[in-house]
Write an enzyme that holds these catalytic residues in place. Structure first.
Site: not given
Ligand code: SF4
Length: 390
Positions: A110, A129, A136, A140, A143, A374
């Site tokens: 994206e 962005c 990933c 987190c 996210c 994100c």
């Molecule tokens: S916020 Fe999302 S994309 Fe960024 S490092 Fe943490 S898990 Fe990965």
């Protein structure tokens, strides 16, 4: 929200059996070699570079400064863009576009384009962005990308191609404004800023991220000043130290999101590897080496990290450090456990920082109606695909 366009065929421009490599993945040095191998003088490499990154050519045919046989030879060996827009959305207020790109191997990433100053009251900016990984690995908990897992690293060309695409969108809008007489040529704004804050951790894809920065910053191509490029990290300590020694005057944004190990480890597993004391040590060294301030990102999660006590601890942690805190009320994800704090809680948090002398802003929210957070559009697209497959 409006659906600007959707590639319903799901196909890109070459056959899946024999995808040609993208010329955007050929470094400047390698381009010189390719050009000499094709029997062309060295200045042709500079012309080719300019066509790709300054003019933004989408086909070799458009590169009329190059001789036809040379263009044909390139066409046989390379494609231009390694990304194909699959879904393009625009927010109801016209300020934000979000594009879901399909890569040559079918992975989805994206990219978001944000237009600031459409009302004429603020300095106009056009910020892209971009993603640096498909998925990933860092997990987190707030996210959407983190909830989907890691797929693979993006190549430098796949990173740069996202900016080239959004620049084309802006250039065609600007051309329309000029054509209808609403703006003069020197009044329109091109892409001004790039933030590496989309899917993935840029510093976990260090070499390709730096390769893409070299291209974006190149004076004969995209020519985006390093001070307008912001690399974001969850706090990979060795890479922050490495970044401090790079020749570029980049902005560094550190996703902090909590002021103590206990709260941070709950939402950011990376904190177990690089606890706050170690991270802050690296940040202080970074500021000392580069003499540049650090931006700390702090997503406000209702009743998780937004209490007055958290604010006071954050102020203590950052005391005396050249920095700026961006407070971001969370974009709730469908599967995530968090909600957005109300305005009163956010304002109190902010007031405590301000009273303690910590510069801060609440980030202007953009694109909520198009899932601009994100990983949210990719998650929705995958969910849609699962639903369709049922
Ligand atoms: S916020 Fe999302 S994309 Fe960024 S490092 Fe943490 S898990 Fe990965």
């Amino acid at each position: 929200m409006t659906l600007a366009s959707q590639n319903t065929s799901g196909s890109s421009d070459t056959s899946p059996e024999t995808p040609l490599p993208s010329i955007l993945d050929v470094s400047e040095d390698d381009l010189n070699y390719v050009v000499s191998q094709l029997g062309q003088p060295a200045f042709r490499a500079r012309q080719l570079w300019r066509s790709l990154y300054h003019d933004g050519a989408q086909s070799f045919d458009e590169m009329t400064t190059l001789a036809k046989p040379f263009r044909a030879a390139l066409e046989e060996r390379y494609r231009i863009s390694p990304v194909a827009p699959e879904v393009e959305l625009r927010s109801a207020d016209g300020s934000t576009d979000k594009v879901l790109f399909k890569l040559q191997d079918g992975e989805l990433i994206e990219t978001v384009l944000m237009r600031y100053g459409l009302d004429g009251h603020r300095r106009a900016r056009r910020t892209v962005c971009i993603s640096t990984q498909a998925g990933c690995a860092l997990g987190c908990t707030f996210c959407a990308t983190g909830q989907q897992g890691f797929r693979r690293q993006l190549s430098p060309g796949e990173i740069v191609a996202q900016v080239l695409h959004m620049r084309r969108v802006i250039r065609s809008e600007n051309a329309a404004l000029i054509a209808e007489g609403s703006a003069k040529k020197d009044e329109v704004t091109e892409i001004t800023n790039v933030v590496f804050m989309g899917m993935g951790e840029p510093l976990a894809n260090y070499n390709n991220t730096m390769g893409s920065i070299a291209v974006m910053n190149h004076g004969q191509g995209m020519n985006i000043g390093a001070r307008h490029l912001t690399v974001s990290t969850v706090g990979l300590v060795p890479e922050i130290r490495k970044l401090a020694r790079e020749p570029y005057q980049l902005n560094l944004a550190v996703s902090l999101h909590a002021p103590d190990d206990e709260s941070r480890s709950r939402t950011m597993p990376v904190n177990k590897r690089y606890p706050i004391a170690r991270l802050m040590h690296a940040c202080r060294d970074y500021v000392e080496t580069t003499n540049r301030r650090i931006f700390f990102e702090y997503v406000l999660l209702d009743r998780e990290n937004d209490t007055p006590e958290h604010a006071r601890k954050l102020a203590d942690l950052l005391q005396g450090l050249m920095c700026h805190v961006n407070l971001i009320p969370v974009n709730p994800t469908e599967k995530g456990p968090y909600s957005r704090p109300n305005d009163r809680r956010s304002a109190l948090f902010r007031e405590i920082l301000t009273r303690s002398g910590i510069p801060n802003t609440v980030r202007q929210e953009k694109g909520i109606d198009i899932n601009a957070g994100c990983g949210q559009l990719r998650a929705r697209s995958l969910d849609d695909a699962v639903e369709t497959a049922k």
